[in-house]
Design a protein around this motif. Sequence first.
Motif, PDB file in Angstrom:
ATOM      1  N   THR A 120      11.506  55.721   6.794  1.00  0.00           N
ATOM      2  CA  THR A 120      11.462  56.114   9.055  1.00  0.00           C
ATOM      3  C   THR A 120      11.732  56.910   9.340  1.00  0.00           C
TER       4      THR A 120
ATOM      5  N   ASP B  50       3.633  54.369   9.395  1.00  0.00           N
ATOM      6  CA  ASP B  50       4.104  55.038   7.846  1.00  0.00           C
ATOM      7  C   ASP B  50       3.773  54.231   6.958  1.00  0.00           C
TER       8      ASP B  50
ATOM      9  N   ASN C 278       5.909  52.709   4.063  1.00  0.00           N
ATOM     10  CA  ASN C 278       7.188  52.900   4.836  1.00  0.00           C
ATOM     11  C   ASN C 278       7.704  52.218   3.479  1.00  0.00           C
TER      12      ASN C 278
END
Length: 376
Positions: free
Chosen positions: A165, A276, A279
């Motif tokens: 990310t 996210d 991740n």
Amino acid sequence: MPTLEELRIRLDDVDEQMVRLFEERMSICEEVGEYKVKNGRKVLDRQRERDKLQEVAGKVSTDFNKKAVQELYDQLMSMSRKLQYQQLVKAGALGRLPFIGVSSLDDKNARIVFPGTEGAYSQAATKNYFGEDCNNFYVRTFRDAMEAIEEGAADFAVLPIENSTAGSVDEMYDLLVEFENYIVGETIIPIVNTLAGLPGTELSDIQRVYSKGVALMQASRFLDEHGDWQQISVANTAIAAKKVLDEQDKTQAAVCSAYAAKVHGLAVLADNINDDQGNSTRFIVATNQKIFLKDAKKISICFELPHESGSLYHLLSHFIYNDLNMTRIESRPVEGKNWEYRFFIDFEGNLADPAVKNAIRGLREESINLKILGNY
């Protein structure tokens, strides 16, 4: 006026002559390469190439053709160099590649260092790579970890280099240049952050949230929903958890892993708070030895470039000509040189492969300060 078909026939005739002359030129270049191998001459002669480009530009009539013929000859000379690098490699003139291939890492009784504190993601990566029972200890910073292996206090260091990310860990790239340490392995672990606080803490109690800056960014949506929380960056997610424990203040919380929360006796107040959900972080395993695993499949290098038009293009073409797949490229400013950059490249291959040897030979001769960071 001739028809299109007639013009194409004339072009085909010219192309046939050009191809024949191209092969003749490359044959002569091969003889030049043989001479250089025999007499220990360098392949790249920058001044001769500059003179040649000016010479051919003076033989054409328009500004467009001057530019075009220089581009054409720039490519012809680049192809000639690659042919000659192949000849050097075949002759055994590999350049300086003092890396030793090993069947496995000697990690049975090794000491492994990681940055942070107990419960850090770096510790999780350490155990993921070396096993749960490995002999590991922590230091405060990335630099401390690099110093530990350079000085021999540890045999290996496990350090984050890239997050799916947040991107690259810039400091690590700079440290890989500064220290004579080398990458020998990598491991990727999922990053699942939680919000942790003292047992009995309610979300309404929290005023300040501590974590590594990247971790705060990774959980920005969740944290922004609580706009009255002050977000404070610290060196590491596990250090944030330890701070909350040590200060025994229910107005404080940490963004950290569930493992770090457990290690430091904190309660998970909110689980899986990442923006996210997929991740992950890539960690490298570094040592101070110039070794590589015989079955290694990835190579990392870095280099600087001369300030010349097309220099990056020519460097990257070595991967194309040797059928090597480049998987990553990063740039970092060169310390003390304003607006100059160092490039970091990952590509698939093994230092024992002839194609890799050939590419590195060309890269070393045409770049500035090439460093092999590791094969893993």
